[in-house]
Design an enzyme around this catalytic site. Structure first.
Site, mmCIF file in Angstrom:
data_model
loop_
_atom_site.group_PDB
_atom_site.id
_atom_site.type_symbol
_atom_site.label_atom_id
_atom_site.label_comp_id
_atom_site.label_asym_id
_atom_site.label_seq_id
_atom_site.Cartn_x
_atom_site.Cartn_y
_atom_site.Cartn_z
ATOM 1 N N SER A 147 0.286 9.678 -6.170
ATOM 2 C CA SER A 147 -0.693 9.369 -5.130
ATOM 3 C C SER A 147 -1.492 8.087 -5.302
ATOM 4 O O SER A 147 -2.210 7.690 -4.377
ATOM 5 C CB SER A 147 -1.673 10.526 -4.979
ATOM 6 O OG SER A 147 -1.082 11.499 -4.176
ATOM 7 N N LYS A 174 -12.032 7.441 -3.661
ATOM 8 C CA LYS A 174 -11.296 8.515 -2.977
ATOM 9 C C LYS A 174 -12.201 9.740 -2.851
ATOM 10 O O LYS A 174 -12.910 10.099 -3.807
ATOM 11 C CB LYS A 174 -10.045 8.854 -3.790
ATOM 12 C CG LYS A 174 -9.100 9.836 -3.123
ATOM 13 C CD LYS A 174 -7.844 10.033 -3.987
ATOM 14 C CE LYS A 174 -6.823 10.932 -3.333
ATOM 15 N NZ LYS A 174 -5.611 11.120 -4.175
ATOM 16 N N SER A 194 -1.328 10.361 -1.705
ATOM 17 C CA SER A 194 -2.465 10.804 -0.950
ATOM 18 C C SER A 194 -3.655 9.834 -0.944
ATOM 19 O O SER A 194 -4.548 9.986 -0.106
ATOM 20 C CB SER A 194 -2.934 12.167 -1.490
ATOM 21 O OG SER A 194 -3.366 12.067 -2.813
HETATM 22 N N1 GLN Z 1 3.021 13.555 -2.880
HETATM 23 C C1 GLN Z 1 2.753 14.453 -3.943
HETATM 24 C C2 GLN Z 1 2.274 15.776 -3.398
HETATM 25 O O1 GLN Z 1 2.242 15.908 -2.230
HETATM 26 C C3 GLN Z 1 1.767 13.856 -4.896
HETATM 27 C C4 GLN Z 1 0.369 13.946 -4.453
HETATM 28 C C5 GLN Z 1 -0.610 13.392 -5.443
HETATM 29 O O2 GLN Z 1 -0.244 12.651 -6.362
HETATM 30 N N2 GLN Z 1 -1.865 13.805 -5.295
HETATM 31 O O3 GLN Z 1 1.943 16.663 -4.103
#
Ligand code: GLN
Length: 486
Positions: free
Chosen positions: A177, A78, A153
């Site tokens: 994410s 990532k 994400s």
């Molecule tokens: N969907 C969550 C957010 O938008 C989690 C994102 C993540 O785990 N990086 O913050």
């Protein structure tokens, strides 16, 4: 079976027997990227030359009998995990040309184990989002249906694993994410206990919630990567000095007699897509068939998780992202008459709309006069959520739930409605607030043929138990064997 379709474990066995070389395997993966990534858009940067060199080195090690379970295995990363000499963008215009001068600890560990890094994959900008649509650089599509999002994400990680453009990937999970894109792409993803894996070199979003973890084609591969990346790191003051068990050998025993808690607050008949509800209910029956006892448990404060998370995560983000001011890193807007204008123009040009929204919310929540009402209150709720889990784990060994309330949405479906997107994180956020480990694994398909994931969470540092339950379920089902037709 084609080489790029292999699991890590199967590829390792062939490498060890010298039936294939890492150069062949890496070559096959790089060809696959060329063949399908135009359609999926998972990669931001492919490091073809470096990957082939790493593969050659891995082959030399193997010929000398030096082999670890990850030697010569092509993995994607990532794009918010620092890689020395390789651009690390966080999918943000503000870091579009940032090349770190050092490796994150997890990268140092992968390199030491002989893994081959194929490149850096797309994500929501700085990890903020659940669909990868918030990437400032490109769109990533779900390999199962390219009109849909891959989740987020870590959407690039999940899409690259699901479409065989790597054998495994590292993502990060602040509120779901890793688990949620794994669920939407039909693969396995694990968020380890907070402190289990070093965050050194992970670009910070919300420091009290962020954890790095694996996304893989099956549970054993997840255990293998966990074996390599886990452990204390003096460079991360929040990493915990605790021995790392062999996660792979933890898979070998059955689950008879284990107790699996099903939270009554996560109502499967309301607000959950019927196909997800059906798949999760079937998973409960399957677990019982495998000898586990499924019991009703309560997580009474889970209904406040979304509110608490979106105050804490945005507050920490507003503080963490203050460093991108055009002075030290990345983009600097040329349109400026003085320093304040330079800060403003740089941040306006460099951050996308969702990141700006989060910084605004977080800065407000932390400001004098509001701190107690928002950040303070959210931290108190967080403690109640931690206590809920401590009580629940007195009654059960693992907790079972959906990962996401519905299969992957269409691209653009939620893009104009950030709140709808936030609310869909309901099942994953609590694990981050409590710091406990969680895994997502395939448990079915919707009527439209989209993957559905099952979430298992466990007590702090009890990755072994959730991996074991996940492995037993996987071995008794075929969902993980199905591949997207891309
Ligand atoms: N969907 C969550 C957010 O938008 C989690 C994102 C993540 O785990 N990086 O913050």
């Amino acid at each position: 079976m084609k080489l790029h379709e292999l699991t890590i474990q199967d590829a390792h066995n062939l490498l060890k027997k010298k039936e294939i070389s890492s150069k062949e395997l890496t070559g096959a993966v790089l060809d696959r990227i060329e063949e399908v990534d135009e359609k999926t858009g998972a990669y931001i940067t492919v490091v073809k030359k470096e990957a082939l060199l790493d593969a050659e080195n891995a082959d030399k090690c193997i010929s000398k009998g030096e082999i670890t379970p990850l030697t010569g295995i092509p993995l994607s990363i990532k794009d918010l995990i620092c890689t020395k000499g390789v651009r690390t963008t966080c999918a943000s215009k503000i870091l579009e040309n940032f090349t770190p001068p050092y490796d994150a600890t997890v990268i140092t560990k992968l390199k030491k184990a002989g893994a081959v890094i194929t490149g850096k994959v797309n994500m929501d900008e700085f990890g903020m989002g659940s669909s990868t649509e918030n990437s400032g650089l490109k769109t990533t599509c779900n390999p199962w249906d390219v009109t849909r999002v891959p989740g987020g994400s870590s959407g690039g990680s999940a899409a690259s694993v699901a479409a065989d453009m790597c054998l495994g990937s590292l993502g990060s999970d602040t509120g779901g994410s890793i688990r949620q894109p794994a669920s939407h792409c039909g693969i396995v993803g694990m968020k380890p206990t907070y402190g289990r894996v070093s965050r050194f070199g992970l670009v910070a979003f919300a420091s009290s919630l962020d954890q790095i973890g694996p996304l893989t084609k099956n549970v054993s591969d997840c255990a293998l990567i966990m074996n390599t990346i886990s452990g204390y790191d003096p460079k991360d003051s929040t990493s915990v000095p605790k021995d790392v068990p062999d996660y792979l050998s933890a898979l070998e025993t059955g689950i008879e007699g284990l107790t699996i808690g099903v939270p009554r607050e996560f109502d499967l008949d309301e607000g959950v897509h019927p196909d997800v509800s059906m798949a999760v209910k079937n998973a409960v029956k399957k677990m019982e068939g495998l000898g586990a006892k499924c019991v009703d448990i309560s997580l009474p404060h889970s209904k406040y998780a979304v509110a608490a998370y979106y105050v804490i995560a945005t507050s920490e983000a507003s503080s963490n992202l203050a460093r991108y001011d055009g002075v030290k890193y990345g983009l600097r807007d040329k349109n400026q008459n003085n320093l304040i204008e330079m800060f403003k123009n740089t941040r306006k040009a460099g951050f996308g709309p969702e990141v700006q929204r989060r910084i605004t919310i977080g800065t407000y929540a932390l400001s004098a006069g509001y701190y107690d009402a928002y950040y303070g209150k959210a931290s108190q709720v967080r403690t109640l959520i931690i206590e809920d889990y401590s009580k629940a784990f007195e009654e059960c060994d693992v907790i079972l739930s959906p990962v996401a309330p519905a299969p992957a949405p269409e691209i653009g479906e939620n893009a104009e409605d950030p709140l709808a997107m936030y609310l869909a994180d309901i099942f994953t956020l609590s694990a981050n607030l409590a710091g406990i480990p969680g895994i997502s694994l395939p448990c079915g398909f919707s009527n439209e043929g989209l993957p559905v994931g099952l979430q298992l969470t466990g007590g702090h540092f009890n990755e072994e138990t959730i991996l074991k339950v996940a492995y037993n379920f996987e071995q008794a089902t075929d969902f993980h064997k199905k591949k997207p037709n891309i």
